[in-house]
Design an enzyme around this catalytic site. Structure first.
Site, short mmCIF file in Angstrom:
data_model
loop_
_atom_site.label_atom_id
_atom_site.label_comp_id
_atom_site.label_asym_id
_atom_site.label_seq_id
_atom_site.Cartn_x
_atom_site.Cartn_y
_atom_site.Cartn_z
N LYS A 58 34.75 40.42 43.59
CA LYS A 58 35.89 40.06 44.20
C LYS A 58 34.45 39.26 45.21
O LYS A 58 33.91 39.81 46.42
CB LYS A 58 36.78 41.10 44.96
CG LYS A 58 37.69 41.41 43.62
CD LYS A 58 38.12 39.72 43.36
CE LYS A 58 39.51 40.39 42.49
NZ LYS A 58 40.22 39.19 42.24
N ASP B 277 34.43 36.09 41.56
CA ASP B 277 36.07 35.56 42.04
C ASP B 277 36.34 35.53 43.30
O ASP B 277 36.40 36.64 44.04
CB ASP B 277 36.88 36.34 41.42
CG ASP B 277 38.23 36.27 41.02
OD1 ASP B 277 38.96 35.10 41.84
OD2 ASP B 277 39.45 36.47 40.38
N GLU C 260 35.58 32.22 39.40
CA GLU C 260 36.77 31.99 38.91
C GLU C 260 37.78 31.50 40.30
O GLU C 260 37.25 32.56 41.57
CB GLU C 260 36.82 33.11 39.04
CG GLU C 260 38.90 33.56 38.54
CD GLU C 260 39.22 34.58 37.54
OE1 GLU C 260 38.28 35.76 37.84
OE2 GLU C 260 40.28 35.27 37.79
N ASP D 235 42.34 29.99 37.80
CA ASP D 235 42.70 31.35 37.62
C ASP D 235 44.53 30.81 37.66
O ASP D 235 45.43 30.06 37.93
CB ASP D 235 42.87 32.47 38.45
CG ASP D 235 43.54 33.82 37.74
OD1 ASP D 235 44.70 33.87 37.90
OD2 ASP D 235 43.18 35.15 38.86
N LYS E 159 46.67 34.46 32.44
CA LYS E 159 47.21 35.61 32.14
C LYS E 159 48.97 35.59 31.96
O LYS E 159 49.74 34.19 32.53
CB LYS E 159 47.49 36.46 33.53
CG LYS E 159 46.19 36.15 34.18
CD LYS E 159 46.51 36.77 35.78
CE LYS E 159 45.16 37.30 36.09
NZ LYS E 159 44.73 37.07 37.86
O1 OSB Z 1 42.52 37.33 40.81
O2 OSB Z 1 41.96 37.78 38.70
C1 OSB Z 1 42.45 38.14 40.07
C2 OSB Z 1 44.25 41.69 40.46
C3 OSB Z 1 45.53 41.28 40.71
C4 OSB Z 1 45.58 39.96 40.91
C5 OSB Z 1 44.63 39.03 41.07
C6 OSB Z 1 43.44 39.74 40.59
C7 OSB Z 1 43.21 40.36 39.99
C8 OSB Z 1 42.14 41.18 39.47
C9 OSB Z 1 41.37 42.96 38.69
O3 OSB Z 1 40.93 40.02 39.57
C10 OSB Z 1 42.34 42.32 37.62
C11 OSB Z 1 42.22 43.80 37.03
O4 OSB Z 1 41.19 44.85 36.61
O5 OSB Z 1 43.47 44.18 36.59
MG MG Z 2 41.64 35.49 39.84
#
Ligand code: OSB
Ligand code: MG
Length: 377
Positions: free
Chosen positions: A172, A197, A222, A247, A271
């Site tokens: 992140k 991300d 991302e 995303d 997702k």
């Molecule tokens: O932005 O992908 C994302 C977790 C919660 C909400 C959004 C995101 C995420 C993650 C973690 O990046 C993903 C995971 O390990 O479940």
């Molecule tokens: Mg993401």
């Protein structure tokens, strides 16, 4: 085997909602939110013979990632979506696609019920859900995420994850916590498949800054820009070499079409929760396949039911890049499913049992459930 065929009606008799809460093993940090405790709703859709399909609400307690929350999902399920199914009846989970079009938005609420009904349908037919979806991969490609915890902690965490068998790491990033972190990770792990991300941390005015990431050979960046910034993502992609993955910006198949028209991304993090379940996810999947957009399966720091659904989805051939698919033990002391998800050597084996292939761990469910409500159809 329950002797039913598609078309004769799914005979859903009861839908149960379980509100659950579990602490994470350690907090998950993004520039938007620190998640320490995860709330969710586990859904059981039960047919006349007691066959049960499982779904999960992946919304958070507060609307930091998308506008939905656990409470808005509860309301939508109880007051809108379950009554819709009650009044229409259902012969095939695909019918939910049309039925849910009468309800705007609320993707995670829709997805949770849709997951449970797809799982139930597969169990009624005594076949794995991945088989119904047309999945071909025996094992799905997995990867882990490191939260925004400061450079040294992030390097240590990445090292631990690589030792556990993950082969792709996502970190992140946000303004001021980006270039130096990525530089340090790249120096520590020169050949690692690494991505970043940003969860919408930047604006187009940061293009020159984001260009500095090009030298680190990230697999992708991302969601650098805002949810509504399809045009700006397209312009940004013209200015940086790192491939852009979307995303938050891709919620509907229409968003995907727009992103394709505009060249806003080369990759999509798909997702089930964010897009409203399998029906829209499969549409987005096909759009990506037809237009050369790469796909991977995202994660939501979720419980095991959603994890098992992610594995089913990621068996589709187009999921050619490791996703945010991690072991149950990454976030939980003990997951709520009877067969925990385990990543080994960068992948997870698909389950061969009917439906999503796992059931609930009743003991663990009892420990974490604060409220249960049952609806008779
Ligand atoms: O932005 O992908 C994302 C977790 C919660 C909400 C959004 C995101 C995420 C993650 C973690 O990046 C993903 C995971 O390990 O479940
Ligand atoms: Mg993401």
């Amino acid at each position: 085997m329950n002797g039913r065929k598609a078309g004769s009606g799914m005979n859903i008799k009861r839908i149960k909602l379980h509100l659950i809460t579990m602490p994470l093993k350690s907090p998950f940090n993004t520039h938007l939110q620190k998640v320490e405790r995860r709330e969710g709703i586990i859904i059981e859709a039960v047919d006349r013979d007691g066959v049960t399909g499982l779904g999960e609400v992946v919304a958070f307690s507060t609307p930091w990632y998308t506008e939905e929350t656990v409470k808005t999902c509860y309301h939508m399920l109880k007051d809108v979506l379950i009554p819709l199914i009650e009044s229409h009846g259902l012969a095939h989970p695909r019918e939910l696609g049309m039925m849910f079009q009468s309800v705007r938005g609320n993707a995670m609420a829709k997805a949770s019920l849709e997951m449970a009904i797809w799982d139930l349908y597969a169990r009624q037919l005594d076949t794995p859900l991945w088989n119904l979806l047309g999945g071909t991969r025996r094992s799905v490609l997995a990867g882990a995420v490191v939260g925004a915890n400061g450079t040294q902690a992030m390097i240590d965490q990445a090292k631990g994850l690589l030792e556990e068998g993950y082969e792709r790491i996502k970190v992140k990033i946000s303004k001021g916590e980006d270039i130096e972190i990525v530089r340090a990770l790249r120096a520590a792990f020169p050949s690692l498949a690494l991505l970043a991300d940003a969860n919408s941390a930047y604006g187009l005015q940061d293009a020159d800054h984001l260009k500095e990431l090009d030298e680190f050979g990230l697999e992708m960046i991302e969601q650098p820009l805002g949810v509504d910034d399809l045009v700006e993502h397209s312009i940004l992609q013209g200015r940086i070499n790192t491939p852009i993955c979307l995303d938050e910006s891709i919620v509907t198949p229409h968003d995907m079409k727009s992103a394709i028209h505009l060249n806003s991304c080369g990759v999509v993090n798909l997702k089930l929760g964010r897009v409203g379940g399998y029906n829209p996810a499969l549409e987005i999947y096909q759009l990506c396949q037809d237009n050369g957009i790469k796909l991977w399966c995202g994660g939501m720091i979720e419980f095991g039911v959603s994890r098992a659904h992610n594995i089913c989805l990621a068996t589709l051939d187009g999921f050619s890049i490791p996703g945010d698919i991690s072991s149950s033990s990454k976030y939980w002391e003990e997951d709520i499913i009877d067969t925990p998800i385990v990543v080994e050597k960068g992948s997870v084996q698909r389950f061969e049992k009917p439906g999503i292939g796992v059931g609930l761990n009743e003991k663990r469910m009892n420990e974490v459930t604060s409220f249960t409500e049952e609806f008779s159809l």
